[in-house]
Enzyme design. Structure first.
Site, PDB file in Angstrom:
ATOM      1  N   ASP A 147      -9.772  -4.660 -32.345  1.00  0.00           N
ATOM      2  CA  ASP A 147      -9.502  -5.345 -31.330  1.00  0.00           C
ATOM      3  C   ASP A 147      -9.652  -5.036 -30.127  1.00  0.00           C
ATOM      4  O   ASP A 147      -9.985  -3.834 -29.996  1.00  0.00           O
ATOM      5  CB  ASP A 147      -7.836  -6.096 -31.455  1.00  0.00           C
ATOM      6  N   ASP A 152       6.638  -8.407 -37.558  1.00  0.00           N
ATOM      7  CA  ASP A 152       6.532  -9.769 -37.948  1.00  0.00           C
ATOM      8  C   ASP A 152       5.590  -9.900 -39.084  1.00  0.00           C
ATOM      9  O   ASP A 152       5.175 -11.238 -39.090  1.00  0.00           O
ATOM     10  CB  ASP A 152       6.489 -10.485 -36.661  1.00  0.00           C
ATOM     11  N   HIS A 172       2.086  -9.020 -38.571  1.00  0.00           N
ATOM     12  CA  HIS A 172       0.850  -9.309 -38.183  1.00  0.00           C
ATOM     13  C   HIS A 172      -0.220  -8.234 -38.356  1.00  0.00           C
ATOM     14  O   HIS A 172       0.271  -6.868 -38.230  1.00  0.00           O
ATOM     15  CB  HIS A 172       0.755  -9.840 -36.410  1.00  0.00           C
ATOM     16  N   GLU A 188      -1.453 -13.120 -35.245  1.00  0.00           N
ATOM     17  CA  GLU A 188       0.252 -13.210 -35.114  1.00  0.00           C
ATOM     18  C   GLU A 188       0.617 -14.279 -36.151  1.00  0.00           C
ATOM     19  O   GLU A 188      -0.362 -15.111 -36.931  1.00  0.00           O
ATOM     20  CB  GLU A 188       0.590 -13.822 -33.857  1.00  0.00           C
TER      21      GLU A 188
END
Length: 261
Positions: free
Chosen positions: A67, A136, A138, A143
């Site tokens: 990314d 979470d 991800h 996400e």
């Protein structure tokens, strides 16, 4: 999915570095997908040590980015391209000409995302993709509720993520970009081998959901269950919520050594 429970982050880094070294001995120009953040640092340090000791030759290795920030110049010290140059390419002696990454400064970001997907395919695909995981669930910047078929695309950072990342920008959240380019989950799943490293008790719930929960977009990392060769390496703290922890320990202890991970 193979789950390997190790004593600590250093042990996990060494295990994964050896898997990467084995790959490079077999395929010297392998395309390695890498991630940023503190979690994979023990991997890069262990692989660099092997390189410096002459245990593996990384000169022909190729590196692919997971990314990148949008709008941040490539030469900015906190662009992920710059971070990976410092933490991966230079220690391994890999030239920038062997680096693949999306153009976060392109005028047409959507076209840049599509171009990166195409570049990965043209390069023969990623041989081994390293991943971290968020609390979470991800992976990359995918996400919760990201499409499990998503491709490389632009994502908007949450304000909390920008606040968390402000420590890399002199504590000034206004310097943190609002957007990133990330490989999509569908793109990530095309790598031949996925290796996720998670350490610390804070990742325990996410690891349990990834490994033992249902495949669901609410936990993007659970998509690794769909992959034919996915390895999850966790320390004791990150493994603390796994119901099948003893099974995972037993199967790893009794597998043929030549299989590696």
């Amino acid at each position: 999915m193979e789950v390997v429970i190790v004593p600590d982050a250093r042990s996990g880094g060494e295990l994964i570095a050896e898997a990467m070294a084995r790959l490079l001995r077999r395929k010297p120009d392998a395309l390695l997908g890498v991630a940023t953040g503190s979690t994979p640092l023990p991997i890069y340090q262990a692989l660099a040590a092997k390189t410096q000791a002459g245990a593996v030759d990384t000169a022909r290795a190729r590196i692919a980015q997971l990314d990148e920030y949008v709008g941040l110049p490539a030469e900015h010290p906190e662009s992920y391209r710059s971070v990976l140059r410092r933490e991966v390419l230079e220690p391994l002696g890999v030239r920038m000409t062997a680096f693949l990454g999306p153009d976060g400064t392109a005028e047409d970001i959507q076209a840049a995302c599509e171009a990166y997907d195409q570049a990965l395919t043209a390069a023969g695909g990623v041989d081994l993709q390293l991943l971290g995981i968020g609390t979470d669930g991800h992976i990359g910047f995918n996400e919760p509720c990201s499409s499990l078929a998503s491709r490389t695309r632009i994502k908007t950072l949450t304000q909390q993520t920008r606040i968390d990342n402000a420590r890399f920008f002199d504590g000034d959240v206004d310097q943190v970009p609002h957007h990133v380019i990330t490989q999509g989950i569908g793109t990530i799943l095309e790598a031949r081998h996925l290796v996720l490293l998670a350490t610390g008790e804070g990742k325990a719930d996410a690891v349990a959901a990834t490994v033992e929960g249902p495949v669901a977009a609410v936990c993007p990392a659970s998509a690794l269950q769909l992959h034919p060769h996915a390895t999850v390496v966790v320390d004791e703290a990150a493994a603390s919520k796994l119901k099948l922890a003893e099974y995972f320990r037993y199967t790893y202890a009794n597998k043929p050594e030549w299989q590696g991970i």
